[in-house]
Scaffold this motif. Sequence first.
Motif, PDB file in Angstrom:
ATOM      1  N   GLY A  58       0.843  -1.192   0.000  1.00  0.00           N
ATOM      2  CA  GLY A  58       0.000   0.000   0.000  1.00  0.00           C
ATOM      3  C   GLY A  58       0.873   1.234   0.000  1.00  0.00           C
ATOM      4  O   GLY A  58       1.934   1.256   0.623  1.00  0.00           O
ATOM      5  N   GLU A  59       0.425   2.249  -0.740  1.00  0.00           N
ATOM      6  CA  GLU A  59       1.219   3.467  -0.874  1.00  0.00           C
ATOM      7  C   GLU A  59       0.276   4.648  -1.058  1.00  0.00           C
ATOM      8  O   GLU A  59      -0.726   4.554  -1.761  1.00  0.00           O
ATOM      9  CB  GLU A  59       2.124   3.310  -2.098  1.00  0.00           C
ATOM     10  CG  GLU A  59       3.090   4.416  -2.317  1.00  0.00           C
ATOM     11  CD  GLU A  59       4.034   4.111  -3.472  1.00  0.00           C
ATOM     12  OE1 GLU A  59       4.637   5.058  -3.966  1.00  0.00           O
ATOM     13  OE2 GLU A  59       4.165   2.931  -3.876  1.00  0.00           O
ATOM     14  N   ALA A 129       2.973  -4.323   8.257  1.00  0.00           N
ATOM     15  CA  ALA A 129       3.238  -3.112   9.040  1.00  0.00           C
ATOM     16  C   ALA A 129       2.719  -1.883   8.307  1.00  0.00           C
ATOM     17  O   ALA A 129       2.632  -1.866   7.078  1.00  0.00           O
ATOM     18  CB  ALA A 129       4.739  -2.971   9.304  1.00  0.00           C
ATOM     19  N   ALA A 130       2.394  -0.858   9.091  1.00  0.00           N
ATOM     20  CA  ALA A 130       2.026   0.457   8.566  1.00  0.00           C
ATOM     21  C   ALA A 130       3.125   1.427   8.989  1.00  0.00           C
ATOM     22  O   ALA A 130       3.491   1.476  10.162  1.00  0.00           O
ATOM     23  CB  ALA A 130       0.684   0.905   9.131  1.00  0.00           C
ATOM     24  N   ILE A 131       3.662   2.171   8.022  1.00  0.00           N
ATOM     25  CA  ILE A 131       4.757   3.109   8.271  1.00  0.00           C
ATOM     26  C   ILE A 131       4.346   4.480   7.737  1.00  0.00           C
ATOM     27  O   ILE A 131       3.759   4.574   6.659  1.00  0.00           O
ATOM     28  CB  ILE A 131       6.041   2.677   7.539  1.00  0.00           C
ATOM     29  CG1 ILE A 131       6.450   1.274   7.955  1.00  0.00           C
ATOM     30  CG2 ILE A 131       7.170   3.654   7.788  1.00  0.00           C
ATOM     31  CD1 ILE A 131       7.590   0.728   7.133  1.00  0.00           C
ATOM     32  N   GLY A 139       3.586   7.434   3.420  1.00  0.00           N
ATOM     33  CA  GLY A 139       2.897   6.364   4.119  1.00  0.00           C
ATOM     34  C   GLY A 139       2.913   5.098   3.287  1.00  0.00           C
ATOM     35  O   GLY A 139       2.688   5.148   2.068  1.00  0.00           O
ATOM     36  N   TRP A 140       3.198   3.981   3.931  1.00  0.00           N
ATOM     37  CA  TRP A 140       3.253   2.684   3.267  1.00  0.00           C
ATOM     38  C   TRP A 140       2.587   1.623   4.117  1.00  0.00           C
ATOM     39  O   TRP A 140       2.622   1.683   5.353  1.00  0.00           O
ATOM     40  CB  TRP A 140       4.691   2.214   3.102  1.00  0.00           C
ATOM     41  CG  TRP A 140       5.429   2.618   1.888  1.00  0.00           C
ATOM     42  CD1 TRP A 140       4.949   3.237   0.780  1.00  0.00           C
ATOM     43  CD2 TRP A 140       6.833   2.412   1.668  1.00  0.00           C
ATOM     44  NE1 TRP A 140       5.972   3.441  -0.116  1.00  0.00           N
ATOM     45  CE2 TRP A 140       7.133   2.947   0.401  1.00  0.00           C
ATOM     46  CE3 TRP A 140       7.841   1.840   2.413  1.00  0.00           C
ATOM     47  CZ2 TRP A 140       8.410   2.917  -0.138  1.00  0.00           C
ATOM     48  CZ3 TRP A 140       9.111   1.815   1.879  1.00  0.00           C
ATOM     49  CH2 TRP A 140       9.394   2.335   0.615  1.00  0.00           C
ATOM     50  N   ALA A 156      -3.845  -2.472   8.769  1.00  0.00           N
ATOM     51  CA  ALA A 156      -2.794  -1.466   8.575  1.00  0.00           C
ATOM     52  C   ALA A 156      -3.386  -0.184   7.992  1.00  0.00           C
ATOM     53  O   ALA A 156      -3.044   0.923   8.427  1.00  0.00           O
ATOM     54  CB  ALA A 156      -1.698  -2.017   7.668  1.00  0.00           C
ATOM     55  N   ALA A 157      -4.297  -0.318   7.025  1.00  0.00           N
ATOM     56  CA  ALA A 157      -4.957   0.855   6.435  1.00  0.00           C
ATOM     57  C   ALA A 157      -5.772   1.598   7.488  1.00  0.00           C
ATOM     58  O   ALA A 157      -5.762   2.834   7.547  1.00  0.00           O
ATOM     59  CB  ALA A 157      -5.841   0.428   5.266  1.00  0.00           C
TER      60      ALA A 157
END
Length: 173
Positions: A58-59, A129-131, A139-140, A156-157
């Motif tokens: 995800g990006e 993971a969410a970063i 954000g990823w 994560a979202a």
Amino acid sequence: MIDRRTVLKLGVAAVAPTLVTACVGGGGIEFHRNTRRPISSTTRFDAARFAGDWVIRGEFVHPGETPLYGKVSIEHGARGITGITLSNAASSRERYDARMKTPGRIIVGEPPFGTEYWVLWVDADYRTAAIGTPSGSFGWIIDRKRTGGADRIKAAADMLAFNGYAKDRLQTR
């Protein structure tokens, strides 16, 4: 008659709001997070478990942009995270030195230009993971595998949204 020092002060005073706006996300740069919302990194971060290979699932992108996705490799050493290697369609393979002052907060680059990436959430088994950055510039969602784990990707979202990210700009696969 106004002296040069007064003119300089007036000029700086007139430009200062524009400079501050540009530094915090205005001035033509639109970030992905509402910075009025609190943000926090995970308190149960384990650098050794976080190290290894990840796939970007995800990006955050601006309207009309296409996500780059790709792969991320996280290096671990005696002092925590020590390096990050990124490979995607735009950049064949780039390695960055990294360090940690606080668990779950990875600094890439040298002061004063380093950027702090926060691990906002990681599942119990360190598969997803969410970063993000406190500024919202980045954000990823990363995962150990290219497919599967839809429940973790959603979690994560949701964590990114909880931390003020604009969920409508998140592109996942």
